[in-house]
Design an enzyme around this catalytic site. Structure first.
Site, PDB file in Angstrom:
ATOM      1  N   ALA A  65       0.830  -1.196   0.000  1.00 10.74           N
ATOM      2  CA  ALA A  65       0.000   0.000   0.000  1.00 10.74           C
ATOM      3  C   ALA A  65       0.871   1.255   0.000  1.00 10.74           C
ATOM      4  O   ALA A  65       1.938   1.275   0.585  1.00 10.74           O
ATOM      5  CB  ALA A  65      -0.892   0.002   1.243  1.00 10.74           C
ATOM      6  N   HIS A  66       0.400   2.261  -0.694  1.00 10.46           N
ATOM      7  CA  HIS A  66       1.092   3.542  -0.657  1.00 10.46           C
ATOM      8  C   HIS A  66       0.192   4.609  -1.250  1.00 10.46           C
ATOM      9  O   HIS A  66      -0.807   4.304  -1.893  1.00 10.46           O
ATOM     10  CB  HIS A  66       2.406   3.490  -1.429  1.00 10.46           C
ATOM     11  CG  HIS A  66       2.237   3.281  -2.902  1.00 10.46           C
ATOM     12  ND1 HIS A  66       2.186   4.317  -3.792  1.00 10.46           N
ATOM     13  CD2 HIS A  66       2.070   2.156  -3.621  1.00 10.46           C
ATOM     14  CE1 HIS A  66       2.019   3.830  -5.017  1.00 10.46           C
ATOM     15  NE2 HIS A  66       1.933   2.515  -4.937  1.00 10.46           N
ATOM     16  N   ALA A  67       0.551   5.861  -1.042  1.00 13.31           N
ATOM     17  CA  ALA A  67      -0.142   6.965  -1.694  1.00 13.31           C
ATOM     18  C   ALA A  67       0.921   7.840  -2.344  1.00 13.31           C
ATOM     19  O   ALA A  67       2.101   7.498  -2.342  1.00 13.31           O
ATOM     20  CB  ALA A  67      -0.981   7.743  -0.685  1.00 13.31           C
ATOM     21  N   PHE A 103       4.348   1.876   2.257  1.00 16.07           N
ATOM     22  CA  PHE A 103       5.546   2.700   2.186  1.00 16.07           C
ATOM     23  C   PHE A 103       5.199   4.146   1.912  1.00 16.07           C
ATOM     24  O   PHE A 103       4.145   4.468   1.362  1.00 16.07           O
ATOM     25  CB  PHE A 103       6.578   2.147   1.208  1.00 16.07           C
ATOM     26  CG  PHE A 103       6.303   2.452  -0.230  1.00 16.07           C
ATOM     27  CD1 PHE A 103       6.710   3.659  -0.784  1.00 16.07           C
ATOM     28  CD2 PHE A 103       5.654   1.540  -1.020  1.00 16.07           C
ATOM     29  CE1 PHE A 103       6.461   3.944  -2.109  1.00 16.07           C
ATOM     30  CE2 PHE A 103       5.397   1.814  -2.352  1.00 16.07           C
ATOM     31  CZ  PHE A 103       5.802   3.026  -2.896  1.00 16.07           C
TER      32      PHE A 103
ATOM     33  N   PHE B  12       0.432   5.121  -9.283  1.00 19.53           N
ATOM     34  CA  PHE B  12       1.176   6.350  -9.074  1.00 19.53           C
ATOM     35  C   PHE B  12       2.547   6.322  -9.745  1.00 19.53           C
ATOM     36  O   PHE B  12       3.248   7.321  -9.749  1.00 19.53           O
ATOM     37  CB  PHE B  12       1.380   6.615  -7.575  1.00 19.53           C
ATOM     38  CG  PHE B  12       0.103   6.774  -6.815  1.00 19.53           C
ATOM     39  CD1 PHE B  12      -0.813   7.744  -7.172  1.00 19.53           C
ATOM     40  CD2 PHE B  12      -0.177   5.946  -5.746  1.00 19.53           C
ATOM     41  CE1 PHE B  12      -1.986   7.885  -6.461  1.00 19.53           C
ATOM     42  CE2 PHE B  12      -1.357   6.086  -5.032  1.00 19.53           C
ATOM     43  CZ  PHE B  12      -2.269   7.054  -5.392  1.00 19.53           C
TER      44      PHE B  12
END
Lengths: 144, 94
Positions: A65-67, A103, B12
């Site tokens: 998971a990350h943004a 992260f 992303f």
């Protein structure tokens, strides 16, 4: 000195969650607790899966998971929550998931080294199995 | 022949696409093929020239409609055998 991929305080094992959102929250909480990210960042990680689907499940049982890099990130970091029981992320091939990495990156390219080291671990099936079997954060820290 | 340009894509362009890039680099080396491999997000995939795009199933289905480069779908970004097989199939035996 060996550059560490992950800090011991960013690892938790044997955790029980009801669904994928709680799983990301549990993994993200480790980053919040140490001050690497704000609570907002973890909300963004969960929202990203809602928006983009479960593509963050990059391998059998492994989610990452990350943004986006943003002001919600204070430190480049990786965390890992090893779930007691695997949960579904809605991924056709790689469900259920029991290794939940999160992260954070301050800039788009500031975490490259970290990712490179992590990729090397994840491609090694034997090592991934050892992560699953590990009972304590310390064991995992030493594996990585 | 000029170097192949391969783009790995995720939401992303810095998480799973990065893992795929690292592992694909290893595979291309094993196959003795030179390639310039870089990451991108779904948006930039449509405007960045590449010879091949490697990505996940969900994103790949969407991308196939909007890009001209062949899209190679990888189920597990950490399975070197799968990446190698699909890279060979797409690039070597085309």
């Amino acid at each position: 000195m060996r550059e560490e991929i992950i800090k011991q305080e960013h690892i938790i094992t044997g955790i029980q969650v009801a669904n994928w959102e709680e799983a990301i929250q549990a993994s993200g909480d480790l980053l919040i607790k140490s001050g690497a990210v704000s609570t907002e960042y973890v909300k963004q990680m969960i929202q990203s899966v809602k928006d983009n689907g479960p593509y963050i499940v990059i391998g059998p049982g492994i989610a990452m998971a990350h943004a986006r890099p943003s002001e919600a990130v204070r430190e480049n970091a990786i965390s890992l929550a090893v779930l007691k029981e695997a949960v579904s992320f809605g991924h056709e091939e790689n469900d259920p998931v029991d290794l939940v990495f999160s992260f954070s990156a301050k800039e788009a390219d500031s975490h490259l080294k970290m990712m490179e080291s992590l990729s090397r671990v994840l491609i090694d099936e034997q090592k991934v199995e050892q992560l699953r079997q590990a009972k304590t954060a310390k064991e995992i820290y030493q594996l990585l | 022949m000029s170097k192949l340009k391969i783009m790995t894509v995720c939401g992303f362009g810095l998480g799973s696409s990065m893992v795929l890039k690292m592992n694909l680099e290893g595979v291309m080396k094993d196959l003795n093929m030179e390639a310039d491999i870089f990451t991108g997000d779904v948006g930039s995939a449509q405007s960045t020239p590449a010879d091949y795009i490697f990505t996940s199933k969900e994103l790949g289905e969407k991308l196939k409609e909007s890009v001209s480069a062949p899209v190679v779908i990888i189920n597990s970004f950490v399975n070197k055998a799968e990446i190698k097989e699909k890279a060979e199939e797409a690039i070597v035996r085309k």
